[in-house]
Enzyme design. Structure first.
Site, PDB file in Angstrom:
ATOM      1  N   ASP A 186       0.832  -1.208   0.000  1.00  0.00           N
ATOM      2  CA  ASP A 186       0.000   0.000   0.000  1.00  0.00           C
ATOM      3  C   ASP A 186       0.865   1.256   0.000  1.00  0.00           C
ATOM      4  O   ASP A 186       0.522   2.257  -0.637  1.00  0.00           O
ATOM      5  CB  ASP A 186      -0.901   0.020   1.252  1.00  0.00           C
ATOM      6  N   GLY A 212      -3.273 -23.958   2.856  1.00  0.00           N
ATOM      7  CA  GLY A 212      -4.030 -24.372   4.037  1.00  0.00           C
ATOM      8  C   GLY A 212      -5.522 -24.392   3.739  1.00  0.00           C
ATOM      9  O   GLY A 212      -5.969 -25.077   2.820  1.00  0.00           O
ATOM     10  N   SER A 249      -8.379  -2.756   9.795  1.00  0.00           N
ATOM     11  CA  SER A 249      -8.513  -3.958   8.963  1.00  0.00           C
ATOM     12  C   SER A 249      -9.843  -4.677   9.197  1.00  0.00           C
ATOM     13  O   SER A 249     -10.360  -4.720  10.322  1.00  0.00           O
ATOM     14  CB  SER A 249      -7.370  -4.911   9.316  1.00  0.00           C
ATOM     15  N   THR A 267      -3.470 -14.826  -2.015  1.00  0.00           N
ATOM     16  CA  THR A 267      -3.772 -14.444  -3.405  1.00  0.00           C
ATOM     17  C   THR A 267      -2.522 -14.464  -4.276  1.00  0.00           C
ATOM     18  O   THR A 267      -2.488 -15.072  -5.343  1.00  0.00           O
ATOM     19  CB  THR A 267      -4.372 -13.026  -3.435  1.00  0.00           C
ATOM     20  N   GLU A 304     -10.029  -7.666   9.479  1.00  0.00           N
ATOM     21  CA  GLU A 304      -9.742  -8.742  10.438  1.00  0.00           C
ATOM     22  C   GLU A 304     -10.333  -8.414  11.807  1.00  0.00           C
ATOM     23  O   GLU A 304     -10.566  -9.314  12.617  1.00  0.00           O
ATOM     24  CB  GLU A 304      -8.233  -8.962  10.560  1.00  0.00           C
ATOM     25  N   TYR A 330      -2.856 -10.372  15.634  1.00  0.00           N
ATOM     26  CA  TYR A 330      -2.843  -9.266  14.667  1.00  0.00           C
ATOM     27  C   TYR A 330      -4.109  -8.431  14.805  1.00  0.00           C
ATOM     28  O   TYR A 330      -4.078  -7.205  14.911  1.00  0.00           O
ATOM     29  CB  TYR A 330      -2.737  -9.837  13.244  1.00  0.00           C
ATOM     30  N   ARG A 375      12.893   0.772   7.777  1.00  0.00           N
ATOM     31  CA  ARG A 375      13.639   0.050   8.813  1.00  0.00           C
ATOM     32  C   ARG A 375      15.024  -0.277   8.310  1.00  0.00           C
ATOM     33  O   ARG A 375      15.217  -0.523   7.117  1.00  0.00           O
ATOM     34  CB  ARG A 375      12.953  -1.274   9.129  1.00  0.00           C
TER      35      ARG A 375
HETATM   36  P1  NAP Z   1       2.866  -4.944   3.777  1.00  0.00           P
HETATM   37  O1  NAP Z   1       3.041  -4.991   2.307  1.00  0.00           O
HETATM   38  O2  NAP Z   1       3.142  -6.140   4.598  1.00  0.00           O
HETATM   39  O3  NAP Z   1       3.773  -3.731   4.315  1.00  0.00           O
HETATM   40  C1  NAP Z   1       4.010  -3.549   5.690  1.00  0.00           C
HETATM   41  C2  NAP Z   1       4.949  -2.371   5.852  1.00  0.00           C
HETATM   42  O4  NAP Z   1       5.191  -2.151   7.242  1.00  0.00           O
HETATM   43  C3  NAP Z   1       6.337  -2.570   5.208  1.00  0.00           C
HETATM   44  O5  NAP Z   1       6.750  -1.348   4.650  1.00  0.00           O
HETATM   45  C4  NAP Z   1       7.204  -2.929   6.410  1.00  0.00           C
HETATM   46  O6  NAP Z   1       8.575  -2.623   6.227  1.00  0.00           O
HETATM   47  C5  NAP Z   1       6.588  -2.005   7.449  1.00  0.00           C
HETATM   48  N1  NAP Z   1       6.937  -2.365   8.828  1.00  0.00           N
HETATM   49  C6  NAP Z   1       6.772  -3.565   9.426  1.00  0.00           C
HETATM   50  N2  NAP Z   1       7.205  -3.509  10.707  1.00  0.00           N
HETATM   51  C7  NAP Z   1       7.673  -2.249  10.898  1.00  0.00           C
HETATM   52  C8  NAP Z   1       8.264  -1.578  11.989  1.00  0.00           C
HETATM   53  N3  NAP Z   1       8.507  -2.207  13.139  1.00  0.00           N
HETATM   54  N4  NAP Z   1       8.608  -0.283  11.845  1.00  0.00           N
HETATM   55  C9  NAP Z   1       8.413   0.359  10.676  1.00  0.00           C
HETATM   56  N5  NAP Z   1       7.872  -0.232   9.595  1.00  0.00           N
HETATM   57  C10 NAP Z   1       7.509  -1.527   9.701  1.00  0.00           C
HETATM   58  O7  NAP Z   1       1.375  -4.456   4.138  1.00  0.00           O
HETATM   59  P2  NAP Z   1       0.254  -3.795   3.198  1.00  0.00           P
HETATM   60  O8  NAP Z   1      -0.515  -4.884   2.565  1.00  0.00           O
HETATM   61  O9  NAP Z   1       0.865  -2.728   2.380  1.00  0.00           O
HETATM   62  O10 NAP Z   1      -0.707  -3.169   4.297  1.00  0.00           O
HETATM   63  C11 NAP Z   1      -0.511  -1.845   4.774  1.00  0.00           C
HETATM   64  C12 NAP Z   1      -1.210  -1.687   6.120  1.00  0.00           C
HETATM   65  O11 NAP Z   1      -2.596  -1.921   5.965  1.00  0.00           O
HETATM   66  C13 NAP Z   1      -0.747  -2.654   7.194  1.00  0.00           C
HETATM   67  O12 NAP Z   1      -0.816  -1.981   8.440  1.00  0.00           O
HETATM   68  C14 NAP Z   1      -1.771  -3.774   7.155  1.00  0.00           C
HETATM   69  O13 NAP Z   1      -1.840  -4.409   8.418  1.00  0.00           O
HETATM   70  C15 NAP Z   1      -3.018  -2.980   6.830  1.00  0.00           C
HETATM   71  N6  NAP Z   1      -4.055  -3.678   6.101  1.00  0.00           N
HETATM   72  C16 NAP Z   1      -3.766  -4.345   4.963  1.00  0.00           C
HETATM   73  C17 NAP Z   1      -4.776  -4.949   4.226  1.00  0.00           C
HETATM   74  C18 NAP Z   1      -4.482  -5.693   2.944  1.00  0.00           C
HETATM   75  O14 NAP Z   1      -5.354  -6.459   2.514  1.00  0.00           O
HETATM   76  N7  NAP Z   1      -3.341  -5.481   2.309  1.00  0.00           N
HETATM   77  C19 NAP Z   1      -6.104  -4.834   4.662  1.00  0.00           C
HETATM   78  C20 NAP Z   1      -6.367  -4.118   5.820  1.00  0.00           C
HETATM   79  C21 NAP Z   1      -5.350  -3.520   6.528  1.00  0.00           C
HETATM   80  P3  NAP Z   1       9.617  -3.731   5.604  1.00  0.00           P
HETATM   81  O15 NAP Z   1       9.515  -3.564   4.119  1.00  0.00           O
HETATM   82  O16 NAP Z   1      10.910  -3.288   6.179  1.00  0.00           O
HETATM   83  O17 NAP Z   1       9.160  -5.069   6.067  1.00  0.00           O
HETATM   84  O1  G4F Z   2      -3.930 -13.930   2.342  1.00  0.00           O
HETATM   85  P1  G4F Z   2      -4.096 -14.108   3.802  1.00  0.00           P
HETATM   86  O2  G4F Z   2      -2.889 -14.391   4.602  1.00  0.00           O
HETATM   87  O3  G4F Z   2      -4.863 -12.792   4.301  1.00  0.00           O
HETATM   88  P2  G4F Z   2      -5.661 -12.447   5.641  1.00  0.00           P
HETATM   89  O4  G4F Z   2      -5.349 -13.372   6.736  1.00  0.00           O
HETATM   90  O5  G4F Z   2      -7.096 -12.305   5.272  1.00  0.00           O
HETATM   91  O6  G4F Z   2      -5.043 -11.038   6.041  1.00  0.00           O
HETATM   92  C1  G4F Z   2      -4.754 -10.051   5.062  1.00  0.00           C
HETATM   93  O7  G4F Z   2      -5.877  -9.237   4.880  1.00  0.00           O
HETATM   94  C2  G4F Z   2      -6.279  -8.510   6.028  1.00  0.00           C
HETATM   95  C3  G4F Z   2      -7.487  -7.682   5.592  1.00  0.00           C
HETATM   96  O8  G4F Z   2      -8.396  -7.555   6.543  1.00  0.00           O
HETATM   97  C4  G4F Z   2      -5.154  -7.617   6.507  1.00  0.00           C
HETATM   98  F1  G4F Z   2      -5.546  -6.919   7.588  1.00  0.00           F
HETATM   99  C5  G4F Z   2      -3.917  -8.433   6.789  1.00  0.00           C
HETATM  100  O9  G4F Z   2      -2.835  -7.559   7.096  1.00  0.00           O
HETATM  101  C6  G4F Z   2      -3.564  -9.226   5.551  1.00  0.00           C
HETATM  102  O10 G4F Z   2      -3.179  -8.323   4.540  1.00  0.00           O
HETATM  103  O11 G4F Z   2      -5.154 -15.282   4.086  1.00  0.00           O
HETATM  104  C7  G4F Z   2      -6.445 -15.271   3.513  1.00  0.00           C
HETATM  105  C8  G4F Z   2      -7.107 -16.621   3.777  1.00  0.00           C
HETATM  106  C9  G4F Z   2      -7.052 -17.065   5.243  1.00  0.00           C
HETATM  107  O12 G4F Z   2      -8.292 -17.561   5.621  1.00  0.00           O
HETATM  108  C10 G4F Z   2      -6.021 -18.204   5.243  1.00  0.00           C
HETATM  109  O13 G4F Z   2      -6.260 -19.195   6.241  1.00  0.00           O
HETATM  110  O14 G4F Z   2      -6.407 -17.628   3.031  1.00  0.00           O
HETATM  111  C11 G4F Z   2      -6.215 -18.757   3.849  1.00  0.00           C
HETATM  112  N1  G4F Z   2      -5.059 -19.526   3.352  1.00  0.00           N
HETATM  113  C12 G4F Z   2      -5.116 -20.789   2.844  1.00  0.00           C
HETATM  114  N2  G4F Z   2      -3.895 -21.195   2.508  1.00  0.00           N
HETATM  115  C13 G4F Z   2      -3.784 -19.104   3.312  1.00  0.00           C
HETATM  116  C14 G4F Z   2      -3.041 -20.178   2.773  1.00  0.00           C
HETATM  117  N3  G4F Z   2      -3.203 -17.933   3.681  1.00  0.00           N
HETATM  118  C15 G4F Z   2      -1.865 -17.816   3.479  1.00  0.00           C
HETATM  119  N4  G4F Z   2      -1.263 -16.659   3.808  1.00  0.00           N
HETATM  120  N5  G4F Z   2      -1.097 -18.852   2.985  1.00  0.00           N
HETATM  121  C16 G4F Z   2      -1.642 -20.054   2.627  1.00  0.00           C
HETATM  122  O15 G4F Z   2      -0.943 -20.946   2.161  1.00  0.00           O
END
Ligand code: NAP
Ligand code: G4F
Length: 330
Positions: A13, A218, A132, A197, A134, A156, A33
């Protein structure tokens, strides 16, 4: 010109938000970081960013676990907008590292909010918190909206609930313009490779290209509301341009199972997924979120937001990107 401070700038993001803000003329400061590798692939490959715009991007070492760096940076930079996107974002991993996840995803938010106040920016700087879906976890109603009660199912999600309410509290207690986007799952070719995904689209592409034999997954029964990350980053900015700080659910309103995602991804490369998917208990969670689907009608009503890219289009664009990368080696 306005300036923004982004934590999590190297993530999925963060990279889309950076492109958007640079295109709007912002000066963008990103928290990074220290790590042993300087690989910042997403930022190195920003799209449609001119040299002039890139010169407005500045990276600063720090960590959500380190108050001093946050206080120093906020005091020096005095940004107009702060986007807190940093987190230990992997739900399954949060069961292995609950304390670390809580420190970064919950306490880290308070460190950042306090750094904003300490810098004297509490009444001027606008704050976005990455909440989120979640947090809804074992959902008590369907679809989930801003008023739906939370029932987190992982360390989380518990930490995200804390940060969500901290954001509300800084708004109510200190009059900060602080708001949360309750974003449902959003994906893209920049998605981390261990989220389901991307793991699947990458595997389908690699298997098609003859580079991999099978993929291990899984729970295939879980159901998610998957949208396109590039569109969701735009909403973060839009929320901070409103007249008053409000929290918004951002979702497509469509719900599909992991199995449906797998079938669609393998079909996109003319393969039958049954031949290539194996099960591994390691990817199961101690407590699972079975199904979430969001109602984003408040965002539509207040600023006309509607998702353009939904399930089938999203799967295809991700498979195509992964296939292209496999075939060209880039
Ligand atoms: P992401 O790709 O996993 O990116 C996470 C970011 O956080 C990376 O830049 C990582 O840095 C940084 N980070 C981790 N630990 C840190 C720390 N201790 N200090 C400073 N930076 C740190 O996540 P994303 O998918 O872009 O999601 C962005 C945010 O939205 C997250 O807070 C996630 O929980 C939330 N969110 C995501 C989704 C989704 O579906 N993608 C949905 C709802 C909410 P490094 O590159 O160094 O690891
Ligand atoms: O792709 P996932 O790991 O995403 P999850 O757990 O929904 O979380 C992501 O979306 C959230 C949005 O609300 C964010 F807040 C969070 O930071 C993250 O970006 O898993 C999606 C589903 C789960 O039910 C998991 O059990 O896929 C299922 N799954 C099945 N096999 C798997 C796998 N997930 C992962 N990561 N790896 C597998 O092999």
């Amino acid at each position: 010109m306005p300036s923004a401070f982004i934590t999590g700038i190297t993530g999925q993001d963060g990279s889309y938000l950076t492109e958007l803000l640079l295109a709007k003329g912002y000066t963008v400061h990103g928290l990074v970081r220290r790590s042993s590798s300087l690989d910042r692939g997403r930022l190195d490959n920003l799209e449609d960013v001119s040299d002039e715009a890139r010169a407005r991007l500045h990276l600063h070492y720090g960590d959500l676990g380190d108050s001093n760096s946050l206080y120093r940076l906020l005091g020096e930079l005095k940004p107009d907008e702060v986007y807190n996107l940093a987190s230990q974002s992997h739900v399954r991993v949060s069961f292995d590292m609950p304390e670390f996840t809580t420190d970064i995803n919950a306490t880290g938010t308070v460190r950042l909010l306090e750094a904003i106040r300490s810098a004297g920016l509490g009444k001027t700087t606008r704050y976005y918190q990455a909440s989120s879906s979640e947090m809804f976890g074992k959902a008590v109603e369907t679809p989930q909206r801003e008023t739906t009660r939370f029932h987190p199912r992982s360390p989380y999600a518990c930490a995200k609930v804390f940060s969500h309410y901290a954001t509300v509290n800084y708004r109510e207690a200190h009059g900060m313009f602080s708001c949360s986007g309750i974003l449902f799952n959003h994906e893209s070719p920049r998605r981390g490779e261990n989220f389901v995904t991307r793991k699947v689209t990458l595997a389908a592409a690699r298997i098609k290209a003859g580079l991999q034999e099978y993929v291990t997954l899984g729970n295939l029964e879980a159901r998610r509301d998957w949208g396109y990350a590039k569109e969701y980053a735009e909403v973060m900015w839009r929320m901070l341009q409103q007249d008053s700080p409000e929290d918004y659910v951002i979702a497509t309103g469509e719900c599909h199972s992991v199995e449906e995602w797998v079938a669609e991804a393998f079909a996109a490369v003319d393969l039958d997924w049954h031949d290539y998917v194996r099960f591994d208990q390691r990817f199961m969670r101690a407590s699972e979120v079975d199904e979430v689907v969001g109602d984003a009608s408040k965002a539509k009503r207040d600023f006309g937001w509607e998702p353009q890219v939904k399930f089938s289009k999203l799967v295809k664009l991700m498979v195509e990107a992964d296939l292209k990368a496999c075939l060209t080696g880039k």
